[in-house]
Design a protein around this motif. Sequence first.
Motif, PDB file in Angstrom:
ATOM      1  N   ASN A   1       7.238  11.349   2.776  1.00  0.00           N
ATOM      2  CA  ASN A   1       8.625  11.274   2.844  1.00  0.00           C
ATOM      3  C   ASN A   1       8.903  12.756   3.169  1.00  0.00           C
ATOM      4  O   ASN A   1       8.293  13.678   3.050  1.00  0.00           O
ATOM      5  CB  ASN A   1       9.180  10.718   1.774  1.00  0.00           C
ATOM      6  CG  ASN A   1       9.482   9.431   1.728  1.00  0.00           C
ATOM      7  OD1 ASN A   1       9.070   8.539   2.590  1.00  0.00           O
ATOM      8  ND2 ASN A   1       9.435   8.744   0.531  1.00  0.00           N
ATOM      9  N   PRO A   2      10.000  13.051   3.940  1.00  0.00           N
ATOM     10  CA  PRO A   2      10.469  14.350   4.191  1.00  0.00           C
ATOM     11  C   PRO A   2      10.574  15.235   3.150  1.00  0.00           C
ATOM     12  O   PRO A   2      11.217  14.794   2.156  1.00  0.00           O
ATOM     13  CB  PRO A   2      11.797  14.324   5.049  1.00  0.00           C
ATOM     14  CG  PRO A   2      11.567  12.761   5.517  1.00  0.00           C
ATOM     15  CD  PRO A   2      10.897  12.177   4.700  1.00  0.00           C
ATOM     16  N   GLY A   3       9.720  16.331   3.220  1.00  0.00           N
ATOM     17  CA  GLY A   3       9.881  17.421   1.994  1.00  0.00           C
ATOM     18  C   GLY A   3       9.136  17.102   0.624  1.00  0.00           C
ATOM     19  O   GLY A   3       9.500  17.729  -0.479  1.00  0.00           O
ATOM     20  N   SER A   4       8.563  15.945   0.599  1.00  0.00           N
ATOM     21  CA  SER A   4       7.603  15.390  -0.435  1.00  0.00           C
ATOM     22  C   SER A   4       6.274  16.014  -0.165  1.00  0.00           C
ATOM     23  O   SER A   4       5.460  15.959   0.894  1.00  0.00           O
ATOM     24  CB  SER A   4       7.757  13.847  -0.385  1.00  0.00           C
ATOM     25  OG  SER A   4       6.757  13.262  -1.668  1.00  0.00           O
ATOM     26  N   GLY A   5       5.619  16.185  -1.314  1.00  0.00           N
ATOM     27  CA  GLY A   5       4.298  16.709  -1.349  1.00  0.00           C
ATOM     28  C   GLY A   5       3.280  15.531  -1.790  1.00  0.00           C
ATOM     29  O   GLY A   5       2.185  15.765  -1.788  1.00  0.00           O
ATOM     30  N   ARG A   6       3.783  14.454  -1.742  1.00  0.00           N
ATOM     31  CA  ARG A   6       2.909  13.186  -2.166  1.00  0.00           C
ATOM     32  C   ARG A   6       2.586  12.627  -0.832  1.00  0.00           C
ATOM     33  O   ARG A   6       3.522  12.070  -0.199  1.00  0.00           O
ATOM     34  CB  ARG A   6       3.721  12.379  -3.172  1.00  0.00           C
ATOM     35  CG  ARG A   6       2.937  11.116  -3.520  1.00  0.00           C
ATOM     36  CD  ARG A   6       3.742  10.158  -4.401  1.00  0.00           C
ATOM     37  NE  ARG A   6       4.566   9.502  -3.875  1.00  0.00           N
ATOM     38  CZ  ARG A   6       5.465   8.833  -3.954  1.00  0.00           C
ATOM     39  NH1 ARG A   6       6.003   8.602  -5.385  1.00  0.00           N
ATOM     40  NH2 ARG A   6       6.322   7.946  -3.339  1.00  0.00           N
ATOM     41  N   VAL A   7       1.402  12.650  -0.507  1.00  0.00           N
ATOM     42  CA  VAL A   7       1.227  11.946   0.556  1.00  0.00           C
ATOM     43  C   VAL A   7       0.267  10.710   0.375  1.00  0.00           C
ATOM     44  O   VAL A   7      -0.556  10.827  -0.323  1.00  0.00           O
ATOM     45  CB  VAL A   7       0.079  12.913   1.372  1.00  0.00           C
ATOM     46  CG1 VAL A   7      -0.458  12.408   2.716  1.00  0.00           C
ATOM     47  CG2 VAL A   7       0.692  14.286   1.861  1.00  0.00           C
ATOM     48  N   LEU A   8       0.468   9.796   1.063  1.00  0.00           N
ATOM     49  CA  LEU A   8       0.120   8.408   0.659  1.00  0.00           C
ATOM     50  C   LEU A   8      -0.888   8.066   1.763  1.00  0.00           C
ATOM     51  O   LEU A   8      -0.800   8.049   2.852  1.00  0.00           O
ATOM     52  CB  LEU A   8       1.129   7.032   0.840  1.00  0.00           C
ATOM     53  CG  LEU A   8       2.294   7.285   0.053  1.00  0.00           C
ATOM     54  CD1 LEU A   8       3.261   6.217   0.102  1.00  0.00           C
ATOM     55  CD2 LEU A   8       1.886   7.363  -1.316  1.00  0.00           C
ATOM     56  N   GLY A   9      -2.219   7.726   1.348  1.00  0.00           N
ATOM     57  CA  GLY A   9      -3.062   7.227   1.980  1.00  0.00           C
ATOM     58  C   GLY A   9      -3.573   5.712   2.264  1.00  0.00           C
ATOM     59  O   GLY A   9      -3.243   4.925   1.165  1.00  0.00           O
ATOM     60  N   PHE A  10      -3.571   5.363   3.269  1.00  0.00           N
ATOM     61  CA  PHE A  10      -4.071   3.982   3.640  1.00  0.00           C
ATOM     62  C   PHE A  10      -5.235   3.879   4.512  1.00  0.00           C
ATOM     63  O   PHE A  10      -5.238   4.561   5.417  1.00  0.00           O
ATOM     64  CB  PHE A  10      -2.614   3.322   4.338  1.00  0.00           C
ATOM     65  CG  PHE A  10      -2.890   1.803   4.751  1.00  0.00           C
ATOM     66  CD1 PHE A  10      -3.422   0.913   3.916  1.00  0.00           C
ATOM     67  CD2 PHE A  10      -2.268   1.728   5.912  1.00  0.00           C
ATOM     68  CE1 PHE A  10      -3.548  -0.297   4.211  1.00  0.00           C
ATOM     69  CE2 PHE A  10      -2.247   0.161   6.524  1.00  0.00           C
ATOM     70  CZ  PHE A  10      -3.045  -0.685   5.654  1.00  0.00           C
ATOM     71  N   GLY A  11      -6.020   2.938   3.966  1.00  0.00           N
ATOM     72  CA  GLY A  11      -7.363   2.624   4.879  1.00  0.00           C
ATOM     73  C   GLY A  11      -8.107   1.636   4.464  1.00  0.00           C
ATOM     74  O   GLY A  11      -7.991   0.966   3.309  1.00  0.00           O
ATOM     75  N   GLY A  12      -9.328   1.467   5.286  1.00  0.00           N
ATOM     76  CA  GLY A  12     -10.153   0.156   4.938  1.00  0.00           C
ATOM     77  C   GLY A  12     -11.167   0.188   5.891  1.00  0.00           C
ATOM     78  O   GLY A  12     -11.305   0.779   6.945  1.00  0.00           O
ATOM     79  N   VAL A  13     -12.258  -0.539   5.477  1.00  0.00           N
ATOM     80  CA  VAL A  13     -13.674  -0.735   6.309  1.00  0.00           C
ATOM     81  C   VAL A  13     -13.820  -2.258   6.309  1.00  0.00           C
ATOM     82  O   VAL A  13     -13.819  -3.079   5.113  1.00  0.00           O
ATOM     83  CB  VAL A  13     -14.923   0.000   5.535  1.00  0.00           C
ATOM     84  CG1 VAL A  13     -16.098  -0.150   6.443  1.00  0.00           C
ATOM     85  CG2 VAL A  13     -14.372   1.536   5.469  1.00  0.00           C
ATOM     86  N   ASP A  14     -14.205  -2.736   7.318  1.00  0.00           N
ATOM     87  CA  ASP A  14     -14.983  -4.050   7.639  1.00  0.00           C
ATOM     88  C   ASP A  14     -15.591  -4.363   6.657  1.00  0.00           C
ATOM     89  O   ASP A  14     -16.564  -3.742   6.402  1.00  0.00           O
ATOM     90  CB  ASP A  14     -15.227  -4.254   9.000  1.00  0.00           C
ATOM     91  CG  ASP A  14     -15.535  -5.736   9.433  1.00  0.00           C
ATOM     92  OD1 ASP A  14     -16.148  -6.503   8.697  1.00  0.00           O
ATOM     93  OD2 ASP A  14     -15.075  -6.125  10.695  1.00  0.00           O
ATOM     94  N   PRO A  15     -15.615  -5.586   6.042  1.00  0.00           N
ATOM     95  CA  PRO A  15     -16.457  -6.006   5.095  1.00  0.00           C
ATOM     96  C   PRO A  15     -18.048  -5.830   5.234  1.00  0.00           C
ATOM     97  O   PRO A  15     -18.965  -5.705   4.773  1.00  0.00           O
ATOM     98  CB  PRO A  15     -16.271  -7.317   4.495  1.00  0.00           C
ATOM     99  CG  PRO A  15     -14.581  -7.576   4.823  1.00  0.00           C
ATOM    100  CD  PRO A  15     -14.507  -6.521   6.075  1.00  0.00           C
TER     101      PRO A  15
END
Length: 336
Positions: free
Chosen positions: A85-99
């Motif tokens: 979010n603007p001005g936030s230091g909390r960065v959300l990570g989203f990801g994955g790998v094919d089984p």
Amino acid sequence: MTVPENVQRPGPQTGLIWRPITPEDLDGWYALIRRMAETDKPGWVEDRADLEHILVRPNDHPALDTLLGHDTGGTPRAFGSVSANPGSGRVLGFGGVDPQWRRRGIGTAVYRWQAARARNRLTGKEKGEKVLRSFAEEDNASHVALLHSAGAKVVRYFTEMTRPLQGDLPQVPLPEGMEFVTFHADLSERFRLAHNEAFLDHWGSEPRDPESWKFTVTHPQFRADWSFAVVDKSSGEFAAYQLASFDPETKQIFGYTEGYTELLGVLRNWRGMRLTPAMLSEAMNRFLASGMEHAGLGVDTENPSGALRIYEQLGYVPVSRQITFDLPLVPGNSPS
């Protein structure tokens, strides 16, 4: 826009070809998400609309903040993204790998890229803690092990719960002088402001701006007819609210259809009046009237309000638990 030199994408040692995600990748990306869900059985699965939103969020840059790894035949096998979010230091990570492509170091490579990109995004002017926040299903042992080995720390647990809509449902009335008002577009801004006020003291919550709120209440899975506010009839004030959703693929993944309480909050001046059980009772009846087989929700396991106990008393039982991991974004602190 070019990728900064210190945020290089994973190399050929992963066996995949890497580049940013584009709108043309949506079909293949969504198919990858579905393959992962069939194996991992997570408590919540991203809809195609969620993936589309990642590519248009105003505070993010898809050319820099997304990553897709595909095999030589062009099939997506892994992905990553970061957002904040603007001005936030909390960065959300989203990801994955094919089984079929796991245990080759690909997940570690994606996480290292996320951490580097998250650190690169910081300007030094952000408010609050500066972390890369990631989420893992507790029973996904390889994902949990990856985050532990990378130096991320467990900071919270969230539990997904469900309740069969069979037999006698709990009937909890509202206090006298209050009524349910079903969501409609003219009230959307009041719902947003109520949410921001109700969640002001909740762990990990950041205010929803009009843009992100619009995405929530126009999402294909959002159900306005199941969503409502509790209103004080004498003053017209919002005391509490509930937003609900329906994923048509829950039957395929979990074996039952489910009305899901997406957001639920009680404003501070109205707490202690049993509005939460009254709202969930109303939600169950609306779900059942629409042909749902279960009612579901997610809860912060450590919520000091005692929400977990309330849900258990209403017949909800845990079905999965999600672990929240934080990696501090400080200079020189790269994943192992």
